[in-house]
Every structure is written in C-alpha cells, then in structure tokens.
Design a protein around this motif. Structure first.
Motif, mmCIF file in Angstrom:
data_model
loop_
_atom_site.group_PDB
_atom_site.id
_atom_site.type_symbol
_atom_site.label_atom_id
_atom_site.label_comp_id
_atom_site.label_asym_id
_atom_site.label_seq_id
_atom_site.Cartn_x
_atom_site.Cartn_y
_atom_site.Cartn_z
ATOM 1 N N GLY A 19 0.823 -1.201 0.000
ATOM 2 C CA GLY A 19 0.000 0.000 0.000
ATOM 3 C C GLY A 19 0.855 1.247 0.000
ATOM 4 N N PHE A 20 0.290 2.347 -0.439
ATOM 5 C CA PHE A 20 1.053 3.590 -0.414
ATOM 6 C C PHE A 20 1.282 4.049 1.018
ATOM 7 N N ALA A 21 0.300 3.840 1.875
ATOM 8 C CA ALA A 21 0.442 4.231 3.282
ATOM 9 C C ALA A 21 1.003 3.064 4.096
ATOM 10 N N GLY A 22 2.106 3.322 4.795
ATOM 11 C CA GLY A 22 2.659 2.310 5.680
ATOM 12 C C GLY A 22 1.832 2.168 6.942
ATOM 13 N N SER A 23 2.108 1.133 7.718
ATOM 14 C CA SER A 23 1.270 0.809 8.885
ATOM 15 C C SER A 23 1.286 1.903 9.944
ATOM 16 N N ARG A 24 2.340 2.740 9.997
ATOM 17 C CA ARG A 24 2.439 3.751 11.047
ATOM 18 C C ARG A 24 1.788 5.078 10.664
ATOM 19 N N VAL A 25 1.402 5.239 9.423
ATOM 20 C CA VAL A 25 0.872 6.542 8.997
ATOM 21 C C VAL A 25 -0.537 6.472 8.419
ATOM 22 N N ARG A 26 -1.085 5.291 8.255
ATOM 23 C CA ARG A 26 -2.435 5.193 7.699
ATOM 24 C C ARG A 26 -3.462 5.540 8.775
ATOM 25 N N PRO A 27 -4.692 5.856 8.386
ATOM 26 C CA PRO A 27 -5.736 6.189 9.363
ATOM 27 C C PRO A 27 -5.915 5.067 10.390
ATOM 28 N N ALA A 28 -6.166 5.457 11.624
ATOM 29 C CA ALA A 28 -6.267 4.480 12.715
ATOM 30 C C ALA A 28 -7.391 3.485 12.499
ATOM 31 N N ASP A 29 -8.465 3.939 11.846
ATOM 32 C CA ASP A 29 -9.610 3.046 11.644
ATOM 33 C C ASP A 29 -9.566 2.325 10.300
ATOM 34 N N ALA A 30 -8.448 2.431 9.577
ATOM 35 C CA ALA A 30 -8.357 1.756 8.274
ATOM 36 C C ALA A 30 -8.234 0.247 8.471
ATOM 37 N N PRO A 31 -9.020 -0.550 7.747
ATOM 38 C CA PRO A 31 -8.930 -2.004 7.901
ATOM 39 C C PRO A 31 -7.603 -2.532 7.373
ATOM 40 N N ALA A 32 -6.924 -3.338 8.151
ATOM 41 C CA ALA A 32 -5.604 -3.850 7.766
ATOM 42 C C ALA A 32 -5.669 -4.647 6.480
ATOM 43 N N GLU A 33 -6.791 -5.328 6.235
ATOM 44 C CA GLU A 33 -6.890 -6.175 5.048
ATOM 45 C C GLU A 33 -6.859 -5.373 3.747
ATOM 46 N N ALA A 34 -7.108 -4.063 3.831
ATOM 47 C CA ALA A 34 -7.062 -3.238 2.625
ATOM 48 C C ALA A 34 -5.635 -3.020 2.145
ATOM 49 N N TYR A 35 -4.664 -3.314 3.000
ATOM 50 C CA TYR A 35 -3.262 -3.058 2.687
ATOM 51 C C TYR A 35 -2.513 -4.366 2.492
#
Length: 443
Positions: free
Chosen positions: A171-187
């Motif tokens: 994903g373009f957003a790494g795990s430390r900078v993506r929205p807190a409520d973003a589902p992990a499976e999307a990445y």
C-alpha cells in the motif's frame, strides 16, 4: 519479525548474481540534512545486514534468462529509499537498456528515508524517470513484505507484470501513517489482487518457476502474426440469422478458456485494469505456442465491464511495446450498460481499447467464437484481420436490442436477425471477416 536477506532471496530465484559497479553520490556522513545520529544508524544497519545500502543491483540468470535484478534489503534501515538507493536503481535500468535485459525488482521497503528529507523523496522522481526510460525492456516486480510508500508507487505499481508474495503488506500508506480506523486487510497483496492492481499472488516456493516462465514469454518478440485458431465444436453453418444467434448462445458451445487451452502449450494471465477493477469475463495474458510468445485478450461470453476493456487495452499496449503479436477472441452480448458501468467509465474504457488496437505496432489476429454484440464486441476486433467460427455471429447490436430501437414487436426478433445479416457467411460476404475457420484436421 525476521525477514530473509536480499541476497538470500536473490539466491533462491537466480544464479550467478554479479553486483553492478555503481558510482556513489557524494554524501556527508550525517546525510544531506545533517540528521543527528544518521551516521551511526547507517553503520549499525550495515553491520546488522551485511550490506552498505538498502538495495542490491546486479545481473543474474533466472531459469536460463539473463536479467537485471534489483533487490531491496529490508534489514538496512527498513529498505528505505535514499540518494544512494537512487544511484543504484538508476544504474540498473541503464544497464538493462544498454544490454537489452529484462528487469526483475524484488521489493521490500517502508518508503523514503526520513533522515535524508526531501533529498530522499526526490529519488522517487529519479527512479520513475529511469523506469520510464527503460520501457523498451520488460519489467517485472515482486512485492515482498512490506511494499509501501514510494517503493510501491514507483518500481512496484509501474511494472509490466506485478507478482506478490502471500499476505505481503502492500500500500502507499505504511502501517504507522495510515488512518487508525483503516482495515488492515485493505493493505494486503490479496486486496490489491481483488482490486485489479496485482496480476498474481505467488508462494515463495513457486516464484523461481513463475519468474522463469514470465521472462521467457516477455523476451521472445516476433514479427509474425498469430494464426487464427481452429474452430471447436460444430462445423455446420447456420441457415438463418436467428439460428446463428441461437448457436452462439448455446450453453454447451466452446468458450474462450477452451480455445486458449487448445491453442497454447502453456500461458500466464495478467489480471486487472490497475485502477481498481477486475472483469472475470475477460482473460488476458501471454501464451507459448510453437517456440514463440503470443499475447491474448479474450471475452468469455459475458457482458464486458469497463475493467475488462481497460485490462485488454493494457495487454495490447504492453505487447505492442515489446514486439509481441496479439490474438483476441470476441464473445460478448455487448458492453455492460448498467449504472455501475456508466459510473466506471464504460465509454472511455471502450475508447481506450479501440485506440490501443488502432495504434498497435504489432499484428493483431481476431477470432469471433460466439456472440459479437455491437461496439463492446467490435472493440476487441482487429480491422482486416478477423476470422469467425461457424457457431458465432457479429451484429450492429443484438436482435432484441435492434427491435427495441426500431420499436418492433418481440415476435419479429427472429426475422430481424435475418435482415441484420449477422451469420458467419454473411460477415465474410460483407468483408467484415476474412473467412470462416473450420475444425482441426483430425486425420
């Protein structure tokens, strides 16, 4: 979490790896923006990983095919992209162009190196320019865990063929900078496959063989057009337009997958339009036949979605760029025309495929194997190089749609099918098809 080193990954898929001799950019010990502790962090990363930078670049053989290999070392500052990363990647693409070698990128990176600030971020432009300048050679990326930030947005997503390891973070957003409520499976690689952004997920054990097949396919250009396949199924011509329509709509009629399996010795599919869509009713890829490669784009009998047209256009443009002839199969009642298709840009997607075929620098061969419904079918067809099977038709639109347009009652549909002159033999007489193909000689 322990990850394999870049050199061990290269060793698993290739033999005879030789590092490129790359001139390094001058860089102060504490980096271009004098980041506190940067020198010590680099020294620790080098000691831990055994490498002096976050990427290895060199030449190697993969299944007997020589290639330029770019392999990220995640153990060196998280595989981050810095100025010297750019030095090496730029040199790798230059070597690929000079030697006419394909490029295989084994990616595992968290993105740009914070300790170099904008100097690091600007390397993405440099890498993109190097990759764009090497479009004369095939480019394959393998998404390892993780592939995020600029590594995904340059080497990863821009490759001609994108493979991914199972459950890799992508994903373009790494795990430390993506929205807190973003589902992990999307990445994940699996999500990117479902959304048309990855061609295939490959288990590590299968990767050497899959890469070998892809490299053989993409490095075997030819100027010879693909021969039209023999017809499968019935060889008898229909005696009426309505009989032709019924034959094309028969549930037991051979479909594209059967034609592809009969025509090719083996093949590899590409998947998705790279912008969020997948059409399971369109099969695209490259196949091996008689010692050479032929690209294919095949409709499978369903209404074609915008993603299907865009995937086919991607396939045709890639084949054209690499000098590989194309074989297309027409089989659709028409383009999908519901609200979802309109929202997804059906008209623009169809136009994209028309343009790709019209501008192709390689020969394109078309076989109509079933329904040829209107512009959604015609977009897959090569002007002047189209053949047709006995159990197929091609029409300005379906007889039912023609009746609706002309405000005719439903009981006139069969007669209207005759007036449309859509039978295989009619298409030959009208100059739309070159001939009706018969079954293979079994004698």
């Amino acid at each position: 979490m322990s990850r394999p080193s870049a050199r061990s990954v290269v060793k698993e898929i290739a033999t005879g790896f030789v590092d490129l001799d790359v001139r390094r950019s001058d860089e102060p010990d504490d980096g271009p923006i004098a980041w506190p502790g940067y020198r010590a962090a680099r020294e620790a990363a080098s000691k831990r990983s055994g490498e002096d930078e976050s990427v290895l670049c060199g030449t190697a053989e993969i299944g007997g095919v020589e290639a330029v290999v770019i392999a990220f070392e995640f153990g060196f500052l998280g595989g981050s992209i810095g100025q010297r990363t750019g030095d090496r990647v730029e040199a790798a693409f230059a070597r690929a162009v000079e030697s006419r070698l394909p490029v295989v990128s084994l990616i595992a990176t968290g993105g740009s190196r914070m300790q170099q600030g904008m100097r690091a971020l600007s390397q993405l432009q440099r890498i993109a320019r190097a990759a764009a300048g090497a479009r004369s050679v095939p480019q394959i990326s393998v998404l390892r865990d993780p592939t995020t930030g600029g590594g995904w947005a340059t080497l990863g997503a821009s490759a001609d063929v994108i493979l991914a390891l199972p459950e890799a973070q992508v994903g373009f957003a790494g795990s430390r900078v993506r929205p807190a409520d973003a589902p992990a499976e999307a990445y994940t690689a699996e999500a990117k496959l479902a959304w048309g952004q990855v061609d295939r997920i490959v288990p590590p054990a299968a990767l050497p063989g899959v890469l070998e097949r892809w490299l053989r396919l993409l490095t075997s250009p030819t100027t010879e057009a693909a021969d039209p396949p023999h017809a499968l199924g019935s060889a008898g011509l229909p005696d009426s337009g309505w009989a032709a329509v019924q034959a094309a709509r028969a549930a037991d009629r051979p479909r594209a997958a059967e034609y592809l399996d009969a025509y090719f010795e083996w093949r590899e599919d590409v998947s998705g339009d790279r912008c969020g869509g997948v059409d399971s009713g369109v099969l695209c890829g490259f196949g091996w036949r008689g010692g050479r490669t032929i690209a294919y784009a095949a409709q499978c009998g369903t209404a074609t979605l915008p993603a299907g047209f865009r995937t086919a256009a991607r396939l045709v443009r890639l084949a054209s760029r690499l000098g590989i002839p194309v074989l297309t199969f027409v089989d659709t009642p028409g383009a999908a025309n519901d609200a979802a298709a309109e929202r997804a840009g059906a008209g623009a997607a169809i136009a994209e495929l028309f343009e790709a075929i019209a501008g192709a620098a390689v020969p394109i061969t078309t076989l109509v194997i079933g329904e040829g419904g209107s512009g959604g079918a015609l977009a897959f067809a090569a002007p002047g190089s189209t053949w047709v099977t006995p159990n197929a038709y091609f029409s300005v639109t379906t007889p039912e749609a023609a009746a609706a347009i002309l405000k005719l009652p439903a009981d006139e549909v069969p007669a209207l099918a005759d007036r449309l002159r859509l039978r295989p033999q009619d298409l030959v007489e009208l100059g739309i098809a070159r001939s009706v193909v018969g079954p293979a000689d079994r004698g």
